[in-house]
Design a protein around this motif. Structure first.
Motif, PDB file in Angstrom:
ATOM      1  N   LYS A 180      87.349 -56.805  27.608  1.00 23.68           N
ATOM      2  CA  LYS A 180      86.943 -55.943  26.480  1.00 23.68           C
ATOM      3  C   LYS A 180      87.618 -54.578  26.517  1.00 23.68           C
ATOM      4  CE  LYS A 180      82.653 -55.890  27.710  1.00 23.68           C
ATOM      5  NZ  LYS A 180      82.735 -56.623  28.975  1.00 23.68           N
ATOM      6  N   SER A 181      87.502 -53.898  27.635  1.00 26.48           N
ATOM      7  CA  SER A 181      88.075 -52.549  27.735  1.00 26.48           C
ATOM      8  C   SER A 181      89.591 -52.589  27.630  1.00 26.48           C
ATOM      9  CB  SER A 181      87.656 -51.882  29.048  1.00 26.48           C
ATOM     10  OG  SER A 181      86.267 -51.647  29.055  1.00 26.48           O
ATOM     11  N   ARG A 182      90.203 -53.538  28.268  1.00 24.84           N
ATOM     12  CA  ARG A 182      91.657 -53.662  28.204  1.00 24.84           C
ATOM     13  C   ARG A 182      92.121 -53.905  26.768  1.00 24.84           C
ATOM     14  NH1 ARG A 182      93.836 -52.666  32.210  1.00 24.84           N
ATOM     15  NH2 ARG A 182      92.801 -54.005  33.688  1.00 24.84           N
ATOM     16  N   GLN A 183      91.417 -54.745  26.031  1.00 24.98           N
ATOM     17  CA  GLN A 183      91.762 -55.004  24.629  1.00 24.98           C
ATOM     18  C   GLN A 183      91.597 -53.728  23.802  1.00 24.98           C
ATOM     19  OE1 GLN A 183      93.221 -57.351  23.114  1.00 24.98           O
ATOM     20  NE2 GLN A 183      92.749 -57.085  20.969  1.00 24.98           N
ATOM     21  N   ALA A 184      90.507 -53.005  24.033  1.00 26.60           N
ATOM     22  CA  ALA A 184      90.289 -51.749  23.306  1.00 26.60           C
ATOM     23  C   ALA A 184      91.411 -50.762  23.603  1.00 26.60           C
ATOM     24  CB  ALA A 184      88.928 -51.163  23.668  1.00 26.60           C
ATOM     25  N   GLU A 185      91.835 -50.684  24.857  1.00 25.32           N
ATOM     26  CA  GLU A 185      92.921 -49.784  25.227  1.00 25.32           C
ATOM     27  C   GLU A 185      94.238 -50.198  24.575  1.00 25.32           C
ATOM     28  OE1 GLU A 185      92.736 -49.886  29.478  1.00 25.32           O
ATOM     29  OE2 GLU A 185      90.984 -48.538  29.536  1.00 25.32           O
ATOM     30  N   ARG A 186      94.506 -51.510  24.503  1.00 23.43           N
ATOM     31  CA  ARG A 186      95.728 -51.993  23.838  1.00 23.43           C
ATOM     32  C   ARG A 186      95.720 -51.591  22.370  1.00 23.43           C
ATOM     33  NH1 ARG A 186      95.455 -56.839  27.233  1.00 23.43           N
ATOM     34  NH2 ARG A 186      94.046 -57.766  25.726  1.00 23.43           N
ATOM     35  N   LEU A 187      94.587 -51.797  21.702  1.00 25.35           N
ATOM     36  CA  LEU A 187      94.481 -51.427  20.291  1.00 25.35           C
ATOM     37  C   LEU A 187      94.621 -49.927  20.105  1.00 25.35           C
ATOM     38  CD1 LEU A 187      91.548 -53.770  19.221  1.00 25.35           C
ATOM     39  CD2 LEU A 187      93.969 -54.018  18.617  1.00 25.35           C
ATOM     40  N   ALA A 188      94.018 -49.156  21.005  1.00 27.84           N
ATOM     41  CA  ALA A 188      94.100 -47.699  20.920  1.00 27.84           C
ATOM     42  C   ALA A 188      95.537 -47.224  21.132  1.00 27.84           C
ATOM     43  CB  ALA A 188      93.159 -47.057  21.936  1.00 27.84           C
ATOM     44  N   LEU A 189      96.244 -47.809  22.090  1.00 29.24           N
ATOM     45  CA  LEU A 189      97.650 -47.455  22.308  1.00 29.24           C
ATOM     46  C   LEU A 189      98.487 -47.741  21.071  1.00 29.24           C
ATOM     47  CD1 LEU A 189      98.549 -48.600  25.944  1.00 29.24           C
ATOM     48  CD2 LEU A 189      98.872 -46.327  24.956  1.00 29.24           C
ATOM     49  N   ALA A 190      98.271 -48.895  20.472  1.00 33.31           N
ATOM     50  CA  ALA A 190      99.015 -49.250  19.255  1.00 33.31           C
ATOM     51  C   ALA A 190      98.719 -48.266  18.138  1.00 33.31           C
ATOM     52  CB  ALA A 190      98.674 -50.679  18.822  1.00 33.31           C
ATOM     53  N   TRP A 191      97.459 -47.898  17.973  1.00 30.03           N
ATOM     54  CA  TRP A 191      97.076 -46.937  16.939  1.00 30.03           C
ATOM     55  C   TRP A 191      97.725 -45.587  17.233  1.00 30.03           C
ATOM     56  CZ3 TRP A 191      94.684 -42.256  16.301  1.00 30.03           C
ATOM     57  CH2 TRP A 191      94.261 -41.948  14.997  1.00 30.03           C
ATOM     58  N   ARG A 193      92.468 -38.960  15.088  1.00 34.87           N
ATOM     59  CA  ARG A 193      91.969 -39.265  16.432  1.00 34.87           C
ATOM     60  C   ARG A 193      91.132 -40.540  16.390  1.00 34.87           C
ATOM     61  NH1 ARG A 193      89.320 -34.729  17.919  1.00 34.87           N
ATOM     62  NH2 ARG A 193      91.229 -33.937  18.851  1.00 34.87           N
ATOM     63  N   LEU A 194      91.532 -41.512  17.177  1.00 35.52           N
ATOM     64  CA  LEU A 194      90.749 -42.729  17.344  1.00 35.52           C
ATOM     65  C   LEU A 194      89.760 -42.497  18.477  1.00 35.52           C
ATOM     66  CD1 LEU A 194      91.660 -46.346  17.175  1.00 35.52           C
ATOM     67  CD2 LEU A 194      90.846 -45.559  19.387  1.00 35.52           C
ATOM     68  N   LEU A 195      88.521 -42.905  18.276  1.00 32.27           N
ATOM     69  CA  LEU A 195      87.488 -42.815  19.312  1.00 32.27           C
ATOM     70  C   LEU A 195      87.275 -44.201  19.901  1.00 32.27           C
ATOM     71  CD1 LEU A 195      84.903 -40.578  17.409  1.00 32.27           C
ATOM     72  CD2 LEU A 195      86.767 -39.862  18.939  1.00 32.27           C
ATOM     73  N   LEU A 196      87.330 -44.284  21.216  1.00 31.02           N
ATOM     74  CA  LEU A 196      87.094 -45.540  21.918  1.00 31.02           C
ATOM     75  C   LEU A 196      85.803 -45.367  22.709  1.00 31.02           C
ATOM     76  CD1 LEU A 196      89.742 -47.433  24.090  1.00 31.02           C
ATOM     77  CD2 LEU A 196      87.295 -47.540  24.441  1.00 31.02           C
ATOM     78  N   VAL A 197      84.742 -46.006  22.259  1.00 30.57           N
ATOM     79  CA  VAL A 197      83.428 -45.886  22.901  1.00 30.57           C
ATOM     80  C   VAL A 197      83.289 -47.016  23.917  1.00 30.57           C
ATOM     81  CG1 VAL A 197      80.932 -45.947  22.560  1.00 30.57           C
ATOM     82  CG2 VAL A 197      82.398 -44.778  20.883  1.00 30.57           C
ATOM     83  N   ASP A 198      83.238 -46.637  25.194  1.00 33.77           N
ATOM     84  CA  ASP A 198      83.136 -47.625  26.259  1.00 33.77           C
ATOM     85  C   ASP A 198      82.007 -47.204  27.198  1.00 33.77           C
ATOM     86  OD1 ASP A 198      83.663 -49.759  27.907  1.00 33.77           O
ATOM     87  OD2 ASP A 198      85.688 -49.129  28.450  1.00 33.77           O
ATOM     88  N   CYS A 199      80.825 -47.758  27.075  1.00 39.21           N
ATOM     89  CA  CYS A 199      80.474 -48.894  26.252  1.00 39.21           C
ATOM     90  C   CYS A 199      79.037 -48.750  25.721  1.00 39.21           C
ATOM     91  CB  CYS A 199      80.656 -50.189  27.014  1.00 39.21           C
ATOM     92  SG  CYS A 199      79.403 -50.523  28.252  1.00 39.21           S
TER      93      CYS A 199
END
Length: 186
Positions: free
Chosen positions: A16-27, A85-91
């Motif tokens: 989950k976190s790794r996928q969120a980080e991949r999406l955040a990097l792309a964004w 700014r993208l916010l990544l809420v973990d978790c």
């Protein structure tokens, strides 16, 4: 137009976190000036949790800012919101744990309900896109204690309510992402 949000759910170590980080990097790399802020909800209350938090911090991509918000998630989202700014809420799972299973003893149910409502209220108008990470714990054996069953039920309700305010939902299974658009009730 409101920012696009996504909920990423799965079991422990599902990616989950790794996928969120991949999406955040792309964004972040999609346009000049894009930034990513991780809103971390974990509390380092013992050595094992300190090690987990440290691993997450070390694995996090360079350039991601971090804000700690173990309880006041809605306020942290509002304070850090910006269209660039993208916010990544973990978790969400640990956020709920902090409210319902505090180390200090009795849960603050009234505080939890108010904070949950504040988050649900702010999401539709939040300037930032948000990636939420949460566990899916409802597929296993029903817990034996009343408190644990309440927690599992409450996490299921939380995930459903957040999903309804997101455009996409991703289920992580064995490191693989299954994403679809969220169906809104008629």
């Amino acid at each position: 137009m409101a920012a696009q949000h996504q909920l990423i759910v799965g079991g422990q170590r599902s990616g989950k976190s790794r996928q969120a980080e991949r999406l955040a990097l792309a964004w972040g790399s999609a346009a000049s000036g894009h930034q990513v802020t991780v809103i971390a909800t974990a509390r380092a209350l013992d050595g094992e949790m300190q090690a987990r938090i440290s691993r997450h911090q070390q694995d996090r991509p360079a350039g991601f800012a971090t804000v700690e918000a173990p309880l006041q998630l809605a306020a942290a989202c509002q304070a850090n919101a910006d269209p660039k700014r993208l916010l990544l809420v973990d978790c969400l799972t640990l956020w709920l744990t902090n409210w319902l299973m505090p180390m200090s003893g009795k849960p603050d149910l009234a505080g939890w309900e108010a904070e949950l409502q504040a988050l649900l209220d702010v999401l539709p108008s939040l300037a930032s896109p948000v990636l939420f990470v949460s566990n899916e714990v409802g597929w296993g054996v029903s817990p034996m204690s009343r408190e644990a069953r309440f927690y599992v039920d409450e996490l299921g309700r939380l995930n459903q309510q957040v999903a309804l305010r997101c455009q996409d939902l991703t289920l992580m299974v064995a490191g693989q992402a299954w994403t679809r658009s969220v169906e809104k009730p008629v």
